[in-house]
Design a protein around this motif. Structure first.
Motif, PDB file in Angstrom:
ATOM      1  N   GLU A  55      82.031 -42.989 -24.152  1.00  0.00           N
ATOM      2  CA  GLU A  55      81.273 -43.763 -23.176  1.00  0.00           C
ATOM      3  C   GLU A  55      81.891 -43.660 -21.784  1.00  0.00           C
ATOM      4  OE1 GLU A  55      80.181 -48.396 -22.578  1.00  0.00           O
ATOM      5  OE2 GLU A  55      79.871 -47.570 -24.573  1.00  0.00           O
ATOM      6  N   ASP A  56      83.219 -43.667 -21.722  1.00  0.00           N
ATOM      7  CA  ASP A  56      83.878 -43.502 -20.429  1.00  0.00           C
ATOM      8  C   ASP A  56      85.145 -42.668 -20.590  1.00  0.00           C
ATOM      9  OD1 ASP A  56      86.145 -45.331 -21.009  1.00  0.00           O
ATOM     10  OD2 ASP A  56      84.668 -46.927 -20.822  1.00  0.00           O
ATOM     11  N   ASP A  57      85.669 -42.204 -19.473  1.00  0.00           N
ATOM     12  CA  ASP A  57      86.820 -41.307 -19.509  1.00  0.00           C
ATOM     13  C   ASP A  57      88.090 -41.990 -19.999  1.00  0.00           C
ATOM     14  OD1 ASP A  57      86.941 -42.784 -17.138  1.00  0.00           O
ATOM     15  OD2 ASP A  57      87.568 -41.100 -15.904  1.00  0.00           O
ATOM     16  N   ARG A  58      88.218 -43.281 -19.760  1.00  0.00           N
ATOM     17  CA  ARG A  58      89.389 -44.034 -20.243  1.00  0.00           C
ATOM     18  C   ARG A  58      89.403 -44.057 -21.758  1.00  0.00           C
ATOM     19  NH1 ARG A  58      93.851 -43.842 -18.741  1.00  0.00           N
ATOM     20  NH2 ARG A  58      93.621 -43.256 -16.659  1.00  0.00           N
ATOM     21  N   ALA A  59      88.252 -44.271 -22.372  1.00  0.00           N
ATOM     22  CA  ALA A  59      88.157 -44.286 -23.839  1.00  0.00           C
ATOM     23  C   ALA A  59      88.557 -42.927 -24.405  1.00  0.00           C
ATOM     24  CB  ALA A  59      86.743 -44.654 -24.279  1.00  0.00           C
ATOM     25  N   ALA A  60      88.159 -41.853 -23.734  1.00  0.00           N
ATOM     26  CA  ALA A  60      88.531 -40.510 -24.180  1.00  0.00           C
ATOM     27  C   ALA A  60      90.042 -40.323 -24.105  1.00  0.00           C
ATOM     28  CB  ALA A  60      87.821 -39.451 -23.337  1.00  0.00           C
ATOM     29  N   PHE A  61      90.651 -40.763 -23.012  1.00  0.00           N
ATOM     30  CA  PHE A  61      92.100 -40.610 -22.871  1.00  0.00           C
ATOM     31  C   PHE A  61      92.839 -41.447 -23.923  1.00  0.00           C
ATOM     32  CE2 PHE A  61      96.281 -41.591 -21.186  1.00  0.00           C
ATOM     33  CZ  PHE A  61      96.746 -40.302 -20.954  1.00  0.00           C
ATOM     34  N   GLU A  62      92.392 -42.670 -24.139  1.00  0.00           N
ATOM     35  CA  GLU A  62      93.023 -43.527 -25.150  1.00  0.00           C
ATOM     36  C   GLU A  62      92.917 -42.909 -26.547  1.00  0.00           C
ATOM     37  OE1 GLU A  62      91.282 -47.388 -24.550  1.00  0.00           O
ATOM     38  OE2 GLU A  62      92.194 -47.552 -22.556  1.00  0.00           O
ATOM     39  N   GLU A  63      91.793 -42.261 -26.838  1.00  0.00           N
ATOM     40  CA  GLU A  63      91.625 -41.572 -28.126  1.00  0.00           C
ATOM     41  C   GLU A  63      92.631 -40.436 -28.266  1.00  0.00           C
ATOM     42  OE1 GLU A  63      90.258 -40.476 -31.875  1.00  0.00           O
ATOM     43  OE2 GLU A  63      89.938 -42.311 -30.744  1.00  0.00           O
ATOM     44  N   THR A  64      92.881 -39.737 -27.172  1.00  0.00           N
ATOM     45  CA  THR A  64      93.879 -38.658 -27.177  1.00  0.00           C
ATOM     46  C   THR A  64      95.231 -39.187 -27.618  1.00  0.00           C
ATOM     47  OG1 THR A  64      92.778 -37.559 -25.328  1.00  0.00           O
ATOM     48  CG2 THR A  64      95.067 -36.943 -25.762  1.00  0.00           C
ATOM     49  N   ILE A  65      95.682 -40.214 -26.948  1.00  0.00           N
ATOM     50  CA  ILE A  65      97.009 -40.778 -27.231  1.00  0.00           C
ATOM     51  C   ILE A  65      97.077 -41.318 -28.650  1.00  0.00           C
ATOM     52  CG2 ILE A  65      98.682 -42.548 -26.562  1.00  0.00           C
ATOM     53  CD1 ILE A  65      98.388 -40.180 -24.579  1.00  0.00           C
ATOM     54  N   SER A  66      96.073 -42.083 -29.064  1.00  0.00           N
ATOM     55  CA  SER A  66      96.128 -42.674 -30.407  1.00  0.00           C
ATOM     56  C   SER A  66      96.075 -41.600 -31.491  1.00  0.00           C
ATOM     57  CB  SER A  66      95.028 -43.714 -30.598  1.00  0.00           C
ATOM     58  OG  SER A  66      93.757 -43.130 -30.581  1.00  0.00           O
ATOM     59  N   THR A  67      95.274 -40.547 -31.289  1.00  0.00           N
ATOM     60  CA  THR A  67      95.187 -39.477 -32.286  1.00  0.00           C
ATOM     61  C   THR A  67      96.492 -38.707 -32.385  1.00  0.00           C
ATOM     62  OG1 THR A  67      92.806 -39.254 -31.973  1.00  0.00           O
ATOM     63  CG2 THR A  67      93.955 -37.387 -32.976  1.00  0.00           C
ATOM     64  N   ILE A  68      97.063 -38.345 -31.250  1.00  0.00           N
ATOM     65  CA  ILE A  68      98.329 -37.607 -31.265  1.00  0.00           C
ATOM     66  C   ILE A  68      99.421 -38.437 -31.924  1.00  0.00           C
ATOM     67  CG2 ILE A  68     100.176 -36.656 -29.819  1.00  0.00           C
ATOM     68  CD1 ILE A  68      97.950 -35.703 -27.881  1.00  0.00           C
ATOM     69  N   ARG A  69      99.475 -39.712 -31.628  1.00  0.00           N
ATOM     70  CA  ARG A  69     100.506 -40.574 -32.230  1.00  0.00           C
ATOM     71  C   ARG A  69     100.260 -40.795 -33.720  1.00  0.00           C
ATOM     72  NH1 ARG A  69     101.337 -44.683 -27.102  1.00  0.00           N
ATOM     73  NH2 ARG A  69     102.520 -43.170 -25.888  1.00  0.00           N
ATOM     74  N   ARG A  70      98.997 -40.922 -34.110  1.00  0.00           N
ATOM     75  CA  ARG A  70      98.657 -41.141 -35.524  1.00  0.00           C
ATOM     76  C   ARG A  70      98.911 -39.874 -36.353  1.00  0.00           C
ATOM     77  NH1 ARG A  70      93.738 -42.572 -34.788  1.00  0.00           N
ATOM     78  NH2 ARG A  70      92.800 -40.529 -35.167  1.00  0.00           N
ATOM     79  N   GLU A  71      98.468 -38.728 -35.861  1.00  0.00           N
ATOM     80  CA  GLU A  71      98.608 -37.466 -36.584  1.00  0.00           C
ATOM     81  C   GLU A  71      99.990 -36.848 -36.435  1.00  0.00           C
ATOM     82  OE1 GLU A  71      96.180 -36.154 -38.512  1.00  0.00           O
ATOM     83  OE2 GLU A  71      94.797 -37.767 -37.985  1.00  0.00           O
ATOM     84  N   GLY A  72     100.657 -37.187 -35.360  1.00  0.00           N
ATOM     85  CA  GLY A  72     101.950 -36.589 -35.045  1.00  0.00           C
ATOM     86  C   GLY A  72     101.736 -35.367 -34.160  1.00  0.00           C
ATOM     87  N   ALA A  73     102.441 -35.313 -33.060  1.00  0.00           N
ATOM     88  CA  ALA A  73     102.253 -34.228 -32.090  1.00  0.00           C
ATOM     89  C   ALA A  73     102.444 -32.864 -32.733  1.00  0.00           C
ATOM     90  CB  ALA A  73     103.216 -34.411 -30.923  1.00  0.00           C
ATOM     91  N   ILE A  74     103.379 -32.760 -33.626  1.00  0.00           N
ATOM     92  CA  ILE A  74     103.699 -31.470 -34.242  1.00  0.00           C
ATOM     93  C   ILE A  74     102.539 -30.941 -35.089  1.00  0.00           C
ATOM     94  CG2 ILE A  74     104.830 -32.234 -36.365  1.00  0.00           C
ATOM     95  CD1 ILE A  74     106.214 -29.663 -33.884  1.00  0.00           C
ATOM     96  N   ALA A  75     101.675 -31.828 -35.591  1.00  0.00           N
ATOM     97  CA  ALA A  75     100.524 -31.395 -36.391  1.00  0.00           C
ATOM     98  C   ALA A  75      99.580 -30.527 -35.577  1.00  0.00           C
ATOM     99  CB  ALA A  75      99.771 -32.606 -36.927  1.00  0.00           C
ATOM    100  N   PHE A  76      99.524 -30.739 -34.275  1.00  0.00           N
ATOM    101  CA  PHE A  76      98.640 -29.972 -33.419  1.00  0.00           C
ATOM    102  C   PHE A  76      99.184 -28.582 -33.121  1.00  0.00           C
ATOM    103  CE2 PHE A  76      97.235 -34.245 -32.807  1.00  0.00           C
ATOM    104  CZ  PHE A  76      95.866 -34.130 -32.637  1.00  0.00           C
ATOM    105  N   VAL A  77     100.484 -28.435 -33.117  1.00  0.00           N
ATOM    106  CA  VAL A  77     101.061 -27.134 -32.772  1.00  0.00           C
ATOM    107  C   VAL A  77     101.384 -26.285 -33.990  1.00  0.00           C
ATOM    108  CG1 VAL A  77     101.945 -27.868 -30.548  1.00  0.00           C
ATOM    109  CG2 VAL A  77     103.388 -28.097 -32.544  1.00  0.00           C
ATOM    110  N   ASN A  78     101.362 -26.866 -35.163  1.00  0.00           N
ATOM    111  CA  ASN A  78     101.654 -26.111 -36.383  1.00  0.00           C
ATOM    112  C   ASN A  78     100.399 -25.631 -37.088  1.00  0.00           C
ATOM    113  OD1 ASN A  78     104.400 -26.183 -36.189  1.00  0.00           O
ATOM    114  ND2 ASN A  78     104.655 -27.971 -37.499  1.00  0.00           N
ATOM    115  N   GLY A  79      99.248 -25.778 -36.438  1.00  0.00           N
ATOM    116  CA  GLY A  79      98.000 -25.324 -37.068  1.00  0.00           C
ATOM    117  C   GLY A  79      97.676 -26.117 -38.311  1.00  0.00           C
ATOM    118  N   GLY A  80      97.827 -27.433 -38.234  1.00  0.00           N
ATOM    119  CA  GLY A  80      97.523 -28.289 -39.375  1.00  0.00           C
ATOM    120  C   GLY A  80      96.063 -28.187 -39.776  1.00  0.00           C
ATOM    121  N   SER A  81      95.665 -28.906 -40.782  1.00  0.00           N
ATOM    122  CA  SER A  81      94.314 -28.810 -41.312  1.00  0.00           C
ATOM    123  C   SER A  81      93.256 -29.257 -40.306  1.00  0.00           C
ATOM    124  CB  SER A  81      94.192 -29.643 -42.584  1.00  0.00           C
ATOM    125  OG  SER A  81      94.422 -31.010 -42.295  1.00  0.00           O
TER     126      SER A  81
END
Length: 88
Positions: A55-81
């Motif tokens: 709905e707004d750009d702030r919500a998108a940014f907050e989703e970024t932070i929460s997803t990276i913290r929930r999944e773990g930053a390393i999951a994004f760079v190791n080609g996780g599922s």
């Protein structure tokens, strides 16, 4: 002939570092369009794009932070599922 809409880049777009891992956060929408798109790019160029619009750009940014913290930053760079690599 109708002109193509401009791409609006959010001021919330930025480079962040979580757990020592750098990410480029791109938040954008088409001029006059509904909802903001979210793309996170890893240091090696892997692009992760959310299917849903925000709905707004702030919500998108907050989703970024929460997803990276929930999944773990390393999951994004190791080609996780949750990452589908592009063929080069």
């Amino acid at each position: 002939m109708e002109r193509e809409p401009n791409l609006v880049i959010s001021s919330a777009s930025q480079r962040i570092v979580e757990d020592g891992v750098p990410f480029e956060v791109n938040i954008y929408k088409l001029e006059g369009g509904d909802g903001w798109s979210l793309e996170v790019v890893t240091e090696d160029g892997t692009s992760i794009v959310w299917d849903d619009l925000f709905e707004d750009d702030r919500a998108a940014f907050e989703e970024t932070i929460s997803t990276i913290r929930r999944e773990g930053a390393i999951a994004f760079v190791n080609g996780g599922s949750n990452v589908v690599p592009f063929k080069r």
